[in-house]
Design a protein around this motif. Structure first.
Motif: not given
Ligand SMILES: [Zn+2]
Length: 121
Positions: A22-50
């Motif tokens: 709901k921000e102006a199209v040229d000020q879209c913050i969707c990527d930022q919000l998605a990134d924030q959400q991703r960071l909030e859901n992390l538990d601080g452990v990096i997982r490496i998988r093959r």
């Protein structure tokens, strides 16, 4: 409203609005919000998988759960690719490194102070 405008809300104040944030199209913050959400859901452990399913040869090594914002994550991905001497990509917060580099990546990340777990086969 014509079809080309569907999905976009118009505000006289801001012009066309992004339907996501709901921000102006040229000020879209969707990527930022998605990134924030991703960071909030992390538990601080990096997982490496093959992962080999549906891929040729040695498959890829994926690194998920890295507690870094998008920009820093991109830089880390680039560095790790260089250090493994291979290609890779970054998608939805998950770094993908071509080939099996689990042990090496674990060492590299632990050296930087991260908690790292080898997950899956
Ligand atoms: Zn948006």
């Amino acid at each position: 409203m014509r079809d080309q405008l569907s999905g976009l809300v118009f505000s006289t104040e801001k012009g066309q609005l992004c339907p996501g944030c709901k921000e102006a199209v040229d000020q879209c913050i969707c990527d930022q919000l998605a990134d924030q959400q991703r960071l909030e859901n992390l538990d601080g452990v990096i997982r490496i998988r093959r992962e080999t399913s549906g891929r040729k040869g040695k498959g890829v090594t994926t690194i998920s759960g890295v507690p870094l914002a998008d920009k820093a994550l991109k830089e880390l991905a680039k560095k790790l690719k260089q250090q493994c001497g291979t290609g890779g990509s970054l998608k939805d917060g998950i770094i993908e490194i071509q080939g099996d580099h689990r042990e090496k990546l674990k060492q590299l990340l632990e050296k930087q102070g991260y908690r790292v777990k080898l997950a899956g086969g």
